[in-house]
Enzyme design. Structure first.
Site, PDB file in Angstrom:
ATOM      1  N   SER A 151       0.824  -1.219   0.000  1.00 18.01           N
ATOM      2  CA  SER A 151       0.000   0.000   0.000  1.00 18.01           C
ATOM      3  C   SER A 151       0.857   1.267   0.000  1.00 18.01           C
ATOM      4  O   SER A 151       1.773   1.422   0.819  1.00 18.01           O
ATOM      5  CB  SER A 151      -0.860  -0.031   1.268  1.00 18.01           C
ATOM      6  OG  SER A 151      -1.237   1.270   1.641  1.00 18.01           O
ATOM      7  N   LEU A 190      -0.280   4.235   0.860  1.00 19.56           N
ATOM      8  CA  LEU A 190      -0.607   4.937   2.105  1.00 19.56           C
ATOM      9  C   LEU A 190       0.239   4.386   3.256  1.00 19.56           C
ATOM     10  O   LEU A 190       0.848   5.126   4.029  1.00 19.56           O
ATOM     11  CB  LEU A 190      -2.098   4.761   2.418  1.00 19.56           C
ATOM     12  CG  LEU A 190      -2.542   5.216   3.812  1.00 19.56           C
ATOM     13  CD1 LEU A 190      -2.387   6.719   3.974  1.00 19.56           C
ATOM     14  CD2 LEU A 190      -3.986   4.797   4.090  1.00 19.56           C
ATOM     15  N   ASP A 195       1.069  -0.777  -5.069  1.00 18.01           N
ATOM     16  CA  ASP A 195       0.260   0.407  -5.317  1.00 18.01           C
ATOM     17  C   ASP A 195       1.198   1.424  -5.976  1.00 18.01           C
ATOM     18  O   ASP A 195       2.024   2.048  -5.311  1.00 18.01           O
ATOM     19  CB  ASP A 195      -0.241   0.899  -3.946  1.00 18.01           C
ATOM     20  CG  ASP A 195      -0.986   2.199  -4.028  1.00 18.01           C
ATOM     21  OD1 ASP A 195      -1.136   2.744  -5.139  1.00 18.01           O
ATOM     22  OD2 ASP A 195      -1.436   2.663  -2.960  1.00 18.01           O
ATOM     23  N   ASP A 234       0.488   4.263  -7.325  1.00 21.69           N
ATOM     24  CA  ASP A 234      -0.102   5.603  -7.393  1.00 21.69           C
ATOM     25  C   ASP A 234      -0.479   5.931  -8.844  1.00 21.69           C
ATOM     26  O   ASP A 234      -1.123   5.142  -9.495  1.00 21.69           O
ATOM     27  CB  ASP A 234       0.863   6.634  -6.774  1.00 21.69           C
ATOM     28  CG  ASP A 234       0.996   6.425  -5.264  1.00 21.69           C
ATOM     29  OD1 ASP A 234       0.085   5.819  -4.670  1.00 21.69           O
ATOM     30  OD2 ASP A 234       2.002   6.863  -4.673  1.00 21.69           O
ATOM     31  N   GLU A 259      -3.381   4.384 -10.830  1.00 22.55           N
ATOM     32  CA  GLU A 259      -4.697   5.021 -10.703  1.00 22.55           C
ATOM     33  C   GLU A 259      -4.780   6.235 -11.621  1.00 22.55           C
ATOM     34  O   GLU A 259      -3.772   6.918 -11.855  1.00 22.55           O
ATOM     35  CB  GLU A 259      -4.954   5.404  -9.237  1.00 22.55           C
ATOM     36  CG  GLU A 259      -4.023   6.452  -8.677  1.00 22.55           C
ATOM     37  CD  GLU A 259      -4.050   6.519  -7.148  1.00 22.55           C
ATOM     38  OE1 GLU A 259      -3.803   5.482  -6.491  1.00 22.55           O
ATOM     39  OE2 GLU A 259      -4.304   7.607  -6.608  1.00 22.55           O
ATOM     40  N   LYS A 310      -0.255  12.676  -6.419  1.00 16.86           N
ATOM     41  CA  LYS A 310      -1.594  12.218  -6.053  1.00 16.86           C
ATOM     42  C   LYS A 310      -1.953  12.606  -4.611  1.00 16.86           C
ATOM     43  O   LYS A 310      -1.086  12.976  -3.816  1.00 16.86           O
ATOM     44  CB  LYS A 310      -1.741  10.700  -6.262  1.00 16.86           C
ATOM     45  CG  LYS A 310      -0.773   9.801  -5.533  1.00 16.86           C
ATOM     46  CD  LYS A 310      -1.004   9.575  -4.052  1.00 16.86           C
ATOM     47  CE  LYS A 310      -2.329   9.015  -3.668  1.00 16.86           C
ATOM     48  NZ  LYS A 310      -2.404   7.555  -3.799  1.00 16.86           N
ATOM     49  N   SER A 342      -7.267   8.829  -1.744  1.00 16.22           N
ATOM     50  CA  SER A 342      -8.660   8.868  -2.233  1.00 16.22           C
ATOM     51  C   SER A 342      -9.662   9.269  -1.156  1.00 16.22           C
ATOM     52  O   SER A 342     -10.784   9.679  -1.471  1.00 16.22           O
ATOM     53  CB  SER A 342      -9.045   7.497  -2.776  1.00 16.22           C
ATOM     54  OG  SER A 342      -8.160   7.118  -3.788  1.00 16.22           O
ATOM     55  N   HIS A 375     -12.582   1.704  -7.277  1.00 17.82           N
ATOM     56  CA  HIS A 375     -12.488   2.205  -5.902  1.00 17.82           C
ATOM     57  C   HIS A 375     -13.729   3.022  -5.554  1.00 17.82           C
ATOM     58  O   HIS A 375     -14.318   3.668  -6.417  1.00 17.82           O
ATOM     59  CB  HIS A 375     -11.228   3.060  -5.740  1.00 17.82           C
ATOM     60  CG  HIS A 375     -10.728   3.106  -4.333  1.00 17.82           C
ATOM     61  ND1 HIS A 375     -11.231   2.321  -3.327  1.00 17.82           N
ATOM     62  CD2 HIS A 375      -9.749   3.852  -3.743  1.00 17.82           C
ATOM     63  CE1 HIS A 375     -10.602   2.569  -2.206  1.00 17.82           C
ATOM     64  NE2 HIS A 375      -9.694   3.503  -2.420  1.00 17.82           N
TER      65      HIS A 375
HETATM   66  C1  SPV Z   1      -3.459   2.477  -0.519  1.00 19.77           C
HETATM   67  O1  SPV Z   1      -3.555   1.518   0.255  1.00 19.77           O
HETATM   68  O2  SPV Z   1      -2.509   3.248  -0.519  1.00 19.77           O
HETATM   69  C2  SPV Z   1      -4.524   2.738  -1.455  1.00 19.77           C
HETATM   70  C3  SPV Z   1      -5.873   2.348  -1.114  1.00 19.77           C
HETATM   71  O3  SPV Z   1      -4.261   3.326  -2.465  1.00 19.77           O
HETATM   72  S1  SPV Z   1      -6.631   3.762  -0.493  1.00 19.77           S
HETATM   73  O4  SPV Z   1      -5.886   4.261   0.614  1.00 19.77           O
HETATM   74  O5  SPV Z   1      -7.950   3.296  -0.150  1.00 19.77           O
HETATM   75  O6  SPV Z   1      -6.714   4.758  -1.555  1.00 19.77           O
HETATM   76 MG    MG Z   2      -2.529   4.278  -2.449  1.00 17.75          MG
END
Ligand code: SPV
Ligand code: MG
Length: 553
Positions: free
Chosen positions: A57, A59, A96, A98, A125, A131, A134, A200
């Site tokens: 991820s 994030l 991920d 981005d 994405e 970015k 979300s 998403h």
């Molecule tokens: C992440 O896990 O970084 C994601 C999912 O992109 S979210 O945080 O839901 O966008």
């Molecule tokens: Mg992400």
């Protein structure tokens, strides 16, 4: 309600590469799960919990690095984290990516680098660089469809692993642009070559992703991230025919909860006492880090001194005299001044230059998980004696070999003296057995009668022969007590192996004690020698012994 097309019901072999395994998961007719991880150790924990794929991820990796999910960590910094995660695990990782960390050209370079590191796929994405997560703000701007399709094509054209997966993530629902826009984008990304679509949503219910799936059908695998609609039953996702669900940030959030709570407690108490029971042991850290493998590698690759010996530690029994202390663990794992008894025994062997150590486990065997020892199991420990435990390690009984009870502690010079004694079978025997008898209420002791008793004046280095061993010796004949430590030369190991096999064959092995084994060796005409010691050891049978062990240097 749609369901994903069934694959032909032929058993398929497990794919060999990580990318092929991710591809097989996304193409499978079942709903699969990807669990978030953000560094090497979290990735290992995810794999050990049984997940077949990892979501790296953005994030979580950003947060673990102490930065925001806004491309503040550069893509090569993310790549470095991914390298640790991939090295630490065998399951595929979907990263991920981005927005692709730039334009099509950045995607090309990133995909080549990801393939080099055996990352199985990238999810990009359709938003703008840099970015924003979300779940922050409303109406985030989306990428131009054609420009984003160029990134997908560039990624697919650059992969050096044929099975590498490029997942196109649609943010139209997040940006409030509606289902039609999401479907228009899915169409375009699918045509551009995306292997799967991630749709998403930040709604509290799964309604909009279910509506998307119903209209999209089974044209390619569809992945969801139920972070916000977590209350939807998983069977709903399965019935709708989604390919995979990503549990996107739960390792990071769980870690933050645990770290905040532990920190708060220690800061408040200025002591560790209230957290020790609720955090993993340092041994668990060693296990996760794979220290066992390092110990094995040291045995294989560190220069040999030419006098390598191995040790077999007999630690199968419970130690019932210690009552509740051994309800959950065998007595060799009872804590003695901050480390288990067995850990201290192992350290003594290490100090004596013995690194190849095998522990025979039995009662509560999972608790014996020291990083630097091999283990074998005597699952019949409750009804067998020590000789049967030793026989469980018969494959390790070769070369110069030390045998010790797992509940003893001794000063390491005793080890040196045994190893210096040239006889094939040598027992360390305490000449001060009478003093111990006065202090101990333990009845079963292995007494030894020898050709000559201990004398301080005795300077001759000739080994002293053993005449008899066992708990039932006539007090007049006793010269000492076996401390539970013996040395076998390479020939001694062979002899003991042969005797154990003979005892197995004639049915006497199961109940035999070590004293029975020595008696049998003597009966076969084997010569056993002693090295006399005067204290400097103990064994732990009851609470009083534990107190002594805590004082033991
Ligand atoms: C992440 O896990 O970084 C994601 C999912 O992109 S979210 O945080 O839901 O966008
Ligand atoms: Mg992400």
């Amino acid at each position: 309600m749609s369901s994903r097309p069934r694959l032909a019901p032929v058993p398929s072999p497990v794919p060999e590469t990580k990318a092929a395994r991710l591809r097989a998961l996304l193409d499978s007719p079942r709903l699969e799960f990807l669990m978030e991880a953000h560094d090497g150790i979290s990735a290992k924990i995810v794999e050990q919990a049984g997940f077949e794929a990892i979501w790296a991820s953005g994030l979580s990796i950003s947060a673990a690095l102490g930065v925001r999910d806004s491309n503040e960590a550069s893509w090569t910094q993310v790549l470095e984290v991914l390298e640790f995660m991939a090295d630490a695990t065998t399951v595929p990782i979907l990263v991920d990516g981005d927005t692709g960390w730039g334009n099509f050209n950045n995607v090309r370079r990133a995909v080549r680098k990801l393939c080099q590191r055996h990352i199985a796929g990238i999810c990009i994405e359709d938003k703008l660089f840099p970015k924003t997560n979300s779940f922050i703000g409303e109406l985030q701007p989306l990428a131009d469809i054609d420009e984003f399709c160029g990134k997908i094509k560039a990624g697919k054209d650059s992969q050096t692993d044929a099975d590498f997966q490029v997942v196109a993530r649609i943010e139209a629902l997040i940006a409030g642009r509606g289902l039609d826009e999401a479907l228009r984008r899915a169409e375009a990304y699918h045509a551009a070559g995306a292997d799967a679509i991630l749709i998403h949503s930040k709604q509290r219910t799964a309604d909009e992703v279910l509506a998307f799936k119903a209209r999209w059908g089974d044209r390619c695998p569809v992945i969801i991230v139920p972070t916000k609609y977590y209350a939807t039953p998983t069977r709903t996702f399965h019935r709708a025919g989604f390919a995979a669900a990503i549990w996107a940030n739960h390792m990071l959030r769980a870690a933050i909860t645990a770290m905040q709570e532990t920190c708060r407690q220690i800061q408040c108490d200025q002591s560790l006492v209230n957290v020790e029971g609720s955090i993993v042991s340092v041994q668990e850290v060693f296990r996760l880090a794979g220290n066992d493998e390092l110990a094995d590698a040291e045995n294989r690759y560190l220069p040999s001194t030419g006098r390598e010996a191995r040790a077999i530690l007999l630690a199968a029994s419970r130690g019932a005299k210690l009552g509740e202390l051994t309800t959950k663990r065998p007595k060799c794992m009872i804590d003695i001044r901050g480390q288990p008894l067995l850990r201290r025994l192992v350290s003594t062997f290490h100090e004596g230059g013995v690194r190849d150590i095998t522990v025979v486990r039995g009662y509560r065997k999972a608790m014996i998980n020291l990083p630097s020892v091999a283990t074998v199991d005597n699952d019949l420990y409750a009804t067998t004696g020590e000789a049967a435990s030793l026989a469980c390690a018969i494959g390790r009984l070769a070369g110069e070999c030390l045998i010790a009870y797992g509940d003893t502690l001794f000063r390491h010079y005793i080890l040196d003296r045994l190893r210096e004694t040239p006889s094939d079978i040598v027992l360390a025997v305490d000449a001060l057995w009478r003093e111990r008898e006065a202090a101990s209420n333990y009845s079963v002791r292995d007494f030894v009668a020898c050709a000559r008793g201990f004398s301080v004046d005795y300077l001759d280095d000739d080994p002293v022969d053993v005449r008899a061993v066992g708990p039932g010796l006539d007090a007049e004949t006793i010269d000492g007590e076996w401390i539970g430590l013996a040395k076998l030369s390479p020939r001694g190991s062979e002899v003991v192996r042969a005797i154990l096999e003979a005892m197995r064959a004639d049915g006497t092995l199961q109940k035999a004690t070590m004293a029975d084994l020595f008696t049998r060796l003597l009966g076969d005409g084997e010569r056993l020698s002693v090295v006399y010691v005067t204290g400097h050891w103990l064994d732990v049978d009851d609470a009083a012994d534990l107190d002594k062990a805590r004082e033991f240097p």
